[in-house]
Design an enzyme around this catalytic site. Sequence first.
Site, PDB file in Angstrom:
ATOM      1  N   GLN A 134     -32.750  -7.326  -5.855  1.00  0.00           N
ATOM      2  CA  GLN A 134     -33.001  -8.482  -6.369  1.00  0.00           C
ATOM      3  C   GLN A 134     -34.434  -8.574  -6.417  1.00  0.00           C
ATOM      4  OE1 GLN A 134     -32.748 -12.037  -3.808  1.00  0.00           O
ATOM      5  NE2 GLN A 134     -31.503 -13.165  -5.645  1.00  0.00           N
ATOM      6  N   LYS A 255     -28.601 -12.498 -12.802  1.00  0.00           N
ATOM      7  CA  LYS A 255     -27.843 -13.333 -12.009  1.00  0.00           C
ATOM      8  C   LYS A 255     -28.245 -14.767 -12.148  1.00  0.00           C
ATOM      9  CE  LYS A 255     -26.656 -13.882  -7.278  1.00  0.00           C
ATOM     10  NZ  LYS A 255     -27.099 -15.194  -6.910  1.00  0.00           N
ATOM     11  N   HIS A 279     -26.085 -19.780  -7.973  1.00  0.00           N
ATOM     12  CA  HIS A 279     -26.883 -19.535  -6.770  1.00  0.00           C
ATOM     13  C   HIS A 279     -25.926 -20.295  -5.498  1.00  0.00           C
ATOM     14  CE1 HIS A 279     -30.735 -18.134  -5.923  1.00  0.00           C
ATOM     15  NE2 HIS A 279     -30.759 -18.476  -4.677  1.00  0.00           N
ATOM     16  N   ARG A 282     -26.495 -23.843  -4.456  1.00  0.00           N
ATOM     17  CA  ARG A 282     -27.817 -24.239  -3.530  1.00  0.00           C
ATOM     18  C   ARG A 282     -29.095 -24.620  -4.442  1.00  0.00           C
ATOM     19  NH1 ARG A 282     -27.717 -21.973   1.429  1.00  0.00           N
ATOM     20  NH2 ARG A 282     -30.028 -21.301   1.410  1.00  0.00           N
TER      21      ARG A 282
END
Length: 391
Positions: A134, A255, A279, A282
């Site tokens: 990521q 993403k 997410h 969040r």
Amino acid sequence: MSAASLALRYPSIRLLREAARARLPKPVFDFADGGAEDEVTLARNEAAFRRWSFLPRPLEGAATRDQSLRLFGHSLSLPVLIGPTGLAGLFWPRGEIAAAQAAAAASTVYCLSHGSVCSIEDLAAQHRGPRWMQVFIYRDRAFTRELTQRARDAGYEALILTIDNQLLGKRERDLANGFTIPPRFSARQSLAMAAKWRWGWSMRRELRRLTFGNYVRPGSHESLAGRMGTLLDPAMHWNDVAQLRADWSGPLLLKGVLHPAEARRAVELGVDGLIVSNHGGRQLDGAASALDALPAIVAAVEDRVPVLIDGGIRRGSDVVKAIALGARAVLIARPQLWGLAVAGEAGVAHVLALYRSEIDRVMGLLGASSLDALRRLDLLVPHPAQVAAEG
């Protein structure tokens, strides 16, 4: 703890979550479990799956079920990947490596978080399964390129660009607990943690050196972790996606996609896959659930790239619903942290085994012998009571 013991004591993800709550100090559990602000989107992610009901076709014949798939050159044994989760090493010593080993044993993908405790290189040296990395778009674009190059040099097969973290969400549980990243526990918090002595004893050598391993520059003691919030760039733009596409020759996934227009634009720029995600609730509270956003994104990309999803996936039946609505596979985050907190590598292996078993059972009861057979919308209908309640 043995696999048989874990299966007997924790026959569901829900029970693993409760066991993790009992074992972890409150600030650590809340760091994983909590969402932004009123946690509306966090709740929506799970509730969205309850709005769909199955329409089984048992006479289709499904004496054997195959949940394997090919994804970006990987042969995976189940459609559940371990998504990127920051500070997994806070839940179990060398947590990222333990979880990655469990993923490799289950023949699935492990995605390393930018905010991992171990470094890109440390995981690569000890993990032989498929792994993805990521990254974010940072104010210092050279740092984005640096992490990309390190992932390439370490043999990561795919890159995940997370786009919904350009500003840090207001996670009020963390604020109330005084939780910081990296964690710095006050004397009062340390005293309260004494009740969680099993976790404290297992982490006694780890806590003093806990930090974001990828933000400590090799060969020096400089750390960027303390100013994480200043590194992210809310001015990031499609030009940055195009530049990353040029810098990275392997599979590139975006993403944090919820809008179909963004999905179409990403495909036009050469992105290889999309992860429908908010997410885990969040970041932007009030955002749509990932499952609610999924069908429009699947329609927008018209099978040009694989669409994956994360958020609220707590049962094998949730995985099946996501696939029936067009997802190629799912990623899990919190559930693998709960398993990790309870029993390390064995706990993550148990989480994956739970999903595998539940997916198989649901497929059999639906009359679906393969994942392709699940991709029929006649297997799902919106739950009438839910639709009526929502007007």
